[in-house]
Design an enzyme around this catalytic site. Structure first.
Site, mmCIF file in Angstrom:
data_model
loop_
_atom_site.group_PDB
_atom_site.id
_atom_site.type_symbol
_atom_site.label_atom_id
_atom_site.label_comp_id
_atom_site.label_asym_id
_atom_site.label_seq_id
_atom_site.Cartn_x
_atom_site.Cartn_y
_atom_site.Cartn_z
ATOM 1 N N TYR A 72 -3.534 12.932 -51.470
ATOM 2 C CA TYR A 72 -3.953 12.038 -50.384
ATOM 3 C C TYR A 72 -4.836 10.905 -50.913
ATOM 4 C CZ TYR A 72 -5.317 10.483 -45.742
ATOM 5 O OH TYR A 72 -5.494 9.732 -44.613
ATOM 6 N N PHE B 1 6.464 -17.709 -42.778
ATOM 7 C CA PHE B 1 7.547 -16.806 -42.388
ATOM 8 C C PHE B 1 7.297 -16.315 -40.952
ATOM 9 C CE2 PHE B 1 9.553 -12.554 -42.185
ATOM 10 C CZ PHE B 1 10.853 -12.994 -42.268
ATOM 11 N N ASP B 2 8.355 -15.878 -40.255
ATOM 12 C CA ASP B 2 8.213 -15.573 -38.823
ATOM 13 C C ASP B 2 7.202 -14.470 -38.504
ATOM 14 O OD1 ASP B 2 10.200 -14.036 -40.014
ATOM 15 O OD2 ASP B 2 11.302 -13.709 -38.163
ATOM 16 N N ASP C 214 1.681 -15.923 -49.897
ATOM 17 C CA ASP C 214 2.655 -14.973 -49.366
ATOM 18 C C ASP C 214 3.710 -14.844 -50.459
ATOM 19 O OD1 ASP C 214 4.806 -13.724 -48.243
ATOM 20 O OD2 ASP C 214 4.778 -14.838 -46.363
ATOM 21 N N ALA D 293 6.256 -12.654 -51.356
ATOM 22 C CA ALA D 293 7.474 -11.836 -51.294
ATOM 23 C C ALA D 293 8.440 -12.134 -52.452
ATOM 24 C CB ALA D 293 8.165 -12.045 -49.957
ATOM 25 N N LYS E 87 11.196 -7.237 -51.548
ATOM 26 C CA LYS E 87 11.998 -8.319 -52.139
ATOM 27 C C LYS E 87 11.896 -8.250 -53.670
ATOM 28 C CE LYS E 87 11.329 -9.996 -47.782
ATOM 29 N NZ LYS E 87 10.520 -9.294 -46.773
ATOM 30 N N HIS F 67 14.250 -12.870 -31.708
ATOM 31 C CA HIS F 67 15.559 -12.830 -32.376
ATOM 32 C C HIS F 67 16.002 -11.430 -32.773
ATOM 33 C CE1 HIS F 67 12.502 -13.231 -35.452
ATOM 34 N NE2 HIS F 67 13.341 -12.729 -36.329
#
Ligand code: F0G
Length: 458
Positions: free
Chosen positions: A72, A124-125, A215, A217, A258, A450
């Protein structure tokens, strides 16, 4: 004879995929309310919905999974991940999360308050969703050139430093928790951001006393483009370039699904110990204890290994050349897309293909449905469905570009699949004049519609 390009890996495990008939697909897409997210994956032959979590892990990653430490707290796997993140990004502190948006949720819980402003290059969304959910504003400062799909420039994902400085001048530093730099710029077509641009952003950030968040990714794909396109970086390794990119940032958020080639996972990197400590409480509340944060030990092991593999030049070259190959096939057929080919996807310019479909009837979505009906290929709309409604006026937002993204999973499909995709698109392209009607919404959620929207033919 010059030897042709060949993949830098061979295949050890395969997964069967099945073709279907057009009449089956007509039935299935109707049952899915014309939302490609709603389709069973068994009804899809080639799945280009996303490159996120869909990559093929390597033998070494699977081996690392067997060695996961599921303690843990303080697991060996946590320390393996810490070492890997430190080596590749230079970030000394990190918190594991279950994916990228969870990293955004934790970080933004600590740094964003109502009324704040976060300038960036095409957030990004989910990033935008997390900002707007907190009643803050995402201001897009992407260069205007990104909107011209025909223009070939090397770093089409860049931020316009003039636009950025206007925002920094307009609002006091206390209202700007961070500048968000997304590498590569997904929404603009998987287009890279240059090191020069990142340096410029960092300089402005220092001048106005605000922080920089990357960001990340697709940071490794971005580093590949810097190495192959930016002067002075030809001889540097992907890891050296990654380290330099991150040297200009205070935070990084990572969707490991990604460029770290795992099926699930994420993290936040911090330069400052205090920032890291401030976020720990949110990590514990939303994700899990600070040494696992929503990942199992085996996930962290696979991620630690994936970060090394994802930053190997030979792997990246194989990957980016496959996207380029699909782009070359589309060139052969005259099909318009965001040029040059991006790092993770081809973004077909749906407005240029379906010029008879009105924008109120979701042009890129219409093209996505046509491609599915044609050949069982699933892409994703990056257009007005995704752009959603304005949070204040609730009016539909119509972005300049209506794109159909064909995201290529890592190490999954061969170039025969690329040929198949290109041929299917050509068939749709050849009958484009006959496609005059799109779709209208019958049901939608108030945010990020979406994913679950329901549609019917107009
Ligand atoms: N940032 C960028 C640039 C992304 O592309 C994504 C996800 C995220 C953050 C969120 O990460 O999915 O792990 O929570 N993009 C996927 C896509 C979903 O299809 O482009 P996540």
């Amino acid at each position: 004879m010059k030897l042709p390009f060949a993949e830098s890996y061979k295949i050890k495990t395969v997964e069967t995929i099945k073709k279907s008939s057009r009449s089956d697909r007509e039935k299935w897409i109707k049952e899915a309310n014309y939302n490609l997210f709603n389709l069973k994956s068994d009804y899809v032959f080639i799945d280009l919905l996303t490159d996120s979590g869909t990559g093929a892990m390597s033998d070494k990653q699977w081996a690392a999974i067997m060695e996961g430490d599921e303690s843990y707290a303080g697991a060996r796997s946590y320390y393996a991940l810490k070492d890997s993140i430190k080596e590749i990004t230079g970030f000394p502190y990190f918190l594991p999360t279950h994916q990228g948006r969870a990293a955004e949720n934790v970080l933004f819980s600590a740094i964003i308050k109502e009324g704040d402003v976060l300038p960036g290059n095409s957030h990004f969304d989910t990033t935008k969703g997390h900002i707007e959910f907190r009643k803050a504003h995402a201001v897009d400062c992407t260069i205007d050139e990104a909107k011209n799909t025909e223009l070939e420039i090397p770093f089409k994902g860049n931020m316009d430093l003039g636009k950025l400085e206007d925002v920094l001048k307009k609002y006091p530093a206390e209202k700007i928790p961070a500048i968000v730099v997304t590498v590569t710029n997904n929404t603009a077509g998987g287009q890279p951001v240059s090191m020069e641009n990142i340096k410029g952003i960092s300089k402005l950030a220092k001048k106005y006393g605000v922080k920089v968040m990357i960001d990340s990714a697709r940071f490794a794909e971005n580093a590949y483009f810097i190495k192959t396109r930016e002067k002075g970086y030809e001889k540097k390794s992907i890891r050296e370039i990654s380290n330099e990119m991150f040297s200009y940032a205070d935070y990084m958020t990572m969707s490991s699904k990604k460029d770290a080639i795992v099926n699930i996972g994420g993290f936040i990197g911090f330069k400052d110990k205090e920032d890291w400590q401030k976020c720990q409480m949110y990590n514990i509340m939303f994700e899990g204890y600070i040494t696992y944060g929503g990942m199992s030990g085996r996930d962290m092991n696979a991620l630690a290994q994936g970060l090394y593999e994802g930053t190997e030049f030979e792997y990246l070259e194989t990957r980016i050349k496959q996207i380029e190959y699909l782009g070359m096939k589309l060139d052969e057929y005259g099909i318009p897309y965001q040029r040059p080919a991006g790092g993770h996807a081809i973004f077909v310019d749906a407005k240029k293909v379906l010029s008879h479909v009105p924008k109120e009837q979701f042009i890129a979505q219409t093209l996505g449905i046509e491609l599915y009906l044609e050949a069982g290929i699933r892409g994703v709309e990056i257009g007005s469905l995704l752009a959603d409604r304005d949070p204040d006026t609730r009016e539909n937002r119509y972005p300049d570009l209506e794109l159909l993204r064909l995201a290529i999973p890592r190490r999954v499909y061969t170039n025969n699949h690329m040929d198949y995709i290109a041929a299917a698109l050509k068939n749709v392209y050849d009958r484009r004049e006959s496609i005059t009607k799109g779709y209208v919404i019958t049901k939608e959620l108030p945010i990020m519609r979406h994913f679950t929207v329901e549609l019917k033919p107009a």
